[in-house]
Design an enzyme around this catalytic site. Sequence first.
Site, PDB file in Angstrom:
ATOM      1  N   LEU A 167      -5.057  40.207  75.098  1.00 62.84           N
ATOM      2  CA  LEU A 167      -6.364  40.152  74.903  1.00 62.84           C
ATOM      3  C   LEU A 167      -6.800  41.378  73.990  1.00 62.84           C
ATOM      4  O   LEU A 167      -6.802  42.565  73.972  1.00 62.84           O
ATOM      5  CB  LEU A 167      -7.515  39.650  76.425  1.00 62.84           C
ATOM      6  CG  LEU A 167      -7.585  39.576  77.244  1.00 62.84           C
ATOM      7  CD1 LEU A 167      -8.190  38.979  78.270  1.00 62.84           C
ATOM      8  CD2 LEU A 167      -7.642  37.529  76.324  1.00 62.84           C
ATOM      9  N   GLN A 222     -12.693  34.249  73.450  1.00 59.57           N
ATOM     10  CA  GLN A 222     -12.154  34.882  73.323  1.00 59.57           C
ATOM     11  C   GLN A 222     -10.717  35.191  73.347  1.00 59.57           C
ATOM     12  O   GLN A 222      -9.882  34.147  73.558  1.00 59.57           O
ATOM     13  CB  GLN A 222     -11.768  35.972  74.922  1.00 59.57           C
ATOM     14  CG  GLN A 222     -11.664  37.161  74.030  1.00 59.57           C
ATOM     15  CD  GLN A 222     -12.245  38.443  73.628  1.00 59.57           C
ATOM     16  OE1 GLN A 222     -13.322  38.108  73.030  1.00 59.57           O
ATOM     17  NE2 GLN A 222     -12.491  39.692  72.908  1.00 59.57           N
ATOM     18  N   LEU A 223     -10.293  35.540  71.856  1.00 55.00           N
ATOM     19  CA  LEU A 223      -8.610  35.475  70.997  1.00 55.00           C
ATOM     20  C   LEU A 223      -8.382  35.673  72.276  1.00 55.00           C
ATOM     21  O   LEU A 223      -7.652  36.968  73.046  1.00 55.00           O
ATOM     22  CB  LEU A 223      -8.447  36.150  69.905  1.00 55.00           C
ATOM     23  CG  LEU A 223      -7.463  35.570  69.380  1.00 55.00           C
ATOM     24  CD1 LEU A 223      -7.289  34.344  68.201  1.00 55.00           C
ATOM     25  CD2 LEU A 223      -7.074  36.994  68.069  1.00 55.00           C
ATOM     26  N   HIS A 224      -5.990  35.025  72.345  1.00 51.94           N
ATOM     27  CA  HIS A 224      -5.508  35.283  73.547  1.00 51.94           C
ATOM     28  C   HIS A 224      -4.588  34.929  73.255  1.00 51.94           C
ATOM     29  O   HIS A 224      -4.609  33.603  73.206  1.00 51.94           O
ATOM     30  CB  HIS A 224      -6.287  35.013  74.904  1.00 51.94           C
ATOM     31  CG  HIS A 224      -6.891  34.008  75.263  1.00 51.94           C
ATOM     32  ND1 HIS A 224      -7.123  32.901  74.815  1.00 51.94           N
ATOM     33  CD2 HIS A 224      -5.386  32.833  76.322  1.00 51.94           C
ATOM     34  CE1 HIS A 224      -7.600  31.969  75.135  1.00 51.94           C
ATOM     35  NE2 HIS A 224      -6.285  31.656  75.394  1.00 51.94           N
ATOM     36  N   LEU A 225      -3.114  36.186  73.474  1.00 52.45           N
ATOM     37  CA  LEU A 225      -2.289  35.477  73.082  1.00 52.45           C
ATOM     38  C   LEU A 225      -1.466  35.633  74.403  1.00 52.45           C
ATOM     39  O   LEU A 225      -1.190  36.246  75.434  1.00 52.45           O
ATOM     40  CB  LEU A 225      -1.759  36.586  72.074  1.00 52.45           C
ATOM     41  CG  LEU A 225       0.283  36.334  71.489  1.00 52.45           C
ATOM     42  CD1 LEU A 225       0.475  34.969  70.848  1.00 52.45           C
ATOM     43  CD2 LEU A 225       0.424  37.355  71.143  1.00 52.45           C
TER      44      LEU A 225
END
Length: 325
Positions: A167, A222-225
């Site tokens: 994140l 929330q952008l998350h990889l």
Amino acid sequence: EGEGEGEGEGEGEGEGEGGGEGEGEGEGEGEGEGAGAGAGEGEGEGGREGRVGGGGGERGDEGAGEGEGGGLGDTPMSGGPPALKRPRPASDEREREREREWEREWEGLSLPPFAPPPKPASPEGLGALERIALSPQTHERSIFLWTTRLLVAYDAYPKARVHLLILPRQPLAGPKHLTSEHVPLLTHMMSLAEWLVVALAHAHPNSSPLRVGFHAVPTMRQLHLHVISADLDSPCLKNKKHYNSFATDFFVPPERWLAQLKELGRVVVDDHAEEAKLKRDLKCYLTGRALKNIPELKAYLGSPAYAAALDKERSQGPQSHRVAA
């Protein structure tokens, strides 16, 4: 059932900070434009420290900084003022600042212990990841490690034996909010993911291969990889949607979105088309075998045939782990 991150307490803290100081002085002959002019210059060394926190410990990384100083010669001047040291071009300074801003703080460090927290007693809502990203000090039990700009959290409802989320530590709701300005951030996230894949494989050589990707239409804010092991062995994987979110190209390699940001300045996602992929019939993404239902899928994931497919995937090396089906 969506994904979330559990709140918890634990030991482990970290912070990233770095600074460098240098000083120097020179004497004697130097460059000058006037007769008898002298300028001196020198370099000094400074130190910086960086810490990455996680897993209940702190680790240090030392480096060297550079400093510059200039001194004027003692020879009286005639015919003009003393020659001063030529300043560094502004473009070089900006480049050095960018390098410091996106420094790979994790290089050379050891992984903290892999210790996922218990599953949350109740769902924590779609903003759980956002809260962790913006206030990591109050969610340390949910965090594997963190750096100045990123943190790696345990998925509260893991869909595999290893399931981590990278994140950004800044408000960024999701892929539709990405612009060309986020190219450095996405590149930074990919770099950390690649390091994690190699480091985890080294620390746990008999574990399943790891894969890296975004969900095309994420559930959580929330952008998350995702960094997830290919075994997909988890009691939290309960339905077709859970499996297909990692077994189809709904699971997006980060390189694809990075290329779109560089070319178009945005990420292209067709929500309707992507969500339709979650309803596809079950099929093993490694072997192509059709599976009738979740019980048959679970049995297959624990079979010798699937274990052989994982061994083949593992033998291809870390680069193959980043390729989504």
